[in-house]
Design an enzyme around this catalytic site. Sequence first.
Site, PDB file in Angstrom:
ATOM      1  N   ASP A 206      92.809  33.977  64.823  1.00 54.99           N
ATOM      2  CA  ASP A 206      91.686  34.555  65.423  1.00 54.99           C
ATOM      3  C   ASP A 206      90.983  33.493  66.078  1.00 54.99           C
ATOM      4  O   ASP A 206      89.978  34.115  67.000  1.00 54.99           O
ATOM      5  CB  ASP A 206      90.616  34.725  64.093  1.00 54.99           C
TER       6      ASP A 206
ATOM      7  N   ARG B 119      84.860  38.505  68.832  1.00 56.68           N
ATOM      8  CA  ARG B 119      85.365  36.964  69.377  1.00 56.68           C
ATOM      9  C   ARG B 119      85.690  36.930  70.725  1.00 56.68           C
ATOM     10  O   ARG B 119      85.491  35.771  71.214  1.00 56.68           O
ATOM     11  CB  ARG B 119      86.662  36.785  68.586  1.00 56.68           C
TER      12      ARG B 119
ATOM     13  N   ARG C 259      93.966  41.948  72.298  1.00 55.08           N
ATOM     14  CA  ARG C 259      93.268  40.511  72.682  1.00 55.08           C
ATOM     15  C   ARG C 259      94.004  39.999  73.564  1.00 55.08           C
ATOM     16  O   ARG C 259      93.552  39.127  74.514  1.00 55.08           O
ATOM     17  CB  ARG C 259      92.999  39.773  71.294  1.00 55.08           C
TER      18      ARG C 259
END
Length: 428
Positions: free
Chosen positions: A312, A386, A343
């Site tokens: 993460d 994030r 991501r």
Amino acid sequence: MKREKVTSLNGEIHIPGDKSISHRSVMFGALAEGTTTVKNFLPGADCLSTIACFRKMGVSIEQNGSDVTIYGKGIDALCEPDSLLDVGNSGTTIRLMLGILAGRPFHSTVAGDESIAKRPMKRVTEPLKQMGAAIDGRADGGFTPLSVRGGQLKGIDYVSPVASAQIKSAVLLAGLQAEGTTTVTEPHKSRDHTERMLNAFGAELAETETSASVTGGQKLRGADIFVPGDISSAAFFLAAGAVVPGSRIVLKNVGLNPTRTGMIDVLKQMGASLEVIPSEADSAEPYGDLVIETSALKAAEIGGEIIPRLIDEIPIIALLATQAEGTTVIKDAAELKVKETNRIDTVVSELRKIGADIEPTEDGMKIHGKKTLAGGADVSSHGDHRIGMMLGVASCLTEEPIDIRDTEAIHVSYPTFFEHLDQLAKKA
């Protein structure tokens, strides 16, 4: 949201409670007999989704900010929900809850938002089906919405293809309700919050370096839980303190579970000035204070067994790498493709917009530093908390202001992020 460069970041902050531990404290409290109290619970959108789902199954839960009380009556007291169990944006809620629902003798339907609809569920539904649960959904139970009819489960020995705490936890929670013993083995050890918390609630487990086993029929007892600060949230301030000139940040009571401290290892590897001060308090989860100061950083190669310990944190590590001398390589991180966004793609596209020299690879990225970030661009979180926080830290460094779109996404895990950043910031 328009954000501009700062000259330094100085001060002390209390990071909100750990998201993973907050989810589990509510779930296990709901399955336990007796009252569970939770201190420093994270009242972010994801964890509130967990509370809402268990209330729909008849569990009495009081929540007042970061204090939560769960009045558990045991797993057999869970009742059939009369409407959809909506997990919102929370992958942890849906995957762990599937393990619980797999053994309950009723029908339920589980779904979430658009992001959840794209995330793979077969990695959890397949072992649960092997145990005897009836689960159906799009692509043969591969995607939400999912229909679950729980029932008599049999223990299995499951070898997980990836190191994933969500898969492990779902199978262990089903195993608590199964006949016989259930074992999950992983290629590397994933975060072990479930194992620690099962112990805190009175369950017995057998563990090796890469496996965990539970025997069915065990009863959980209510417990008092303190949730340390979330190291995945602290990571943004650790990175900011390391790269914004003239900074010194103290982060209080941050979780130091060794299965989650990959970020600390990477910072040390890159040459950051970081002090770890462990707490002496007796707690199921280790925690302590972190002190970060600005320092010159060097590039690192990041891959292999450390990846589950910092999956993460990779977006913020990518930003950190733009400010390190040399080329940083992140590999073995294909799991990034099935997070709230892909991501790999979103980190590369958004950092390029502000001037980073970064390229995607099949299982990660390469970042060439040290680079002055020009900024002066419109960027977006793409609905991923994030990515939004990474861009918030990036704005402290860019020569020109940047405009960050879709910042509401951060409410999933850190509603007060920008407030804390502004509290530390000395503006140019």
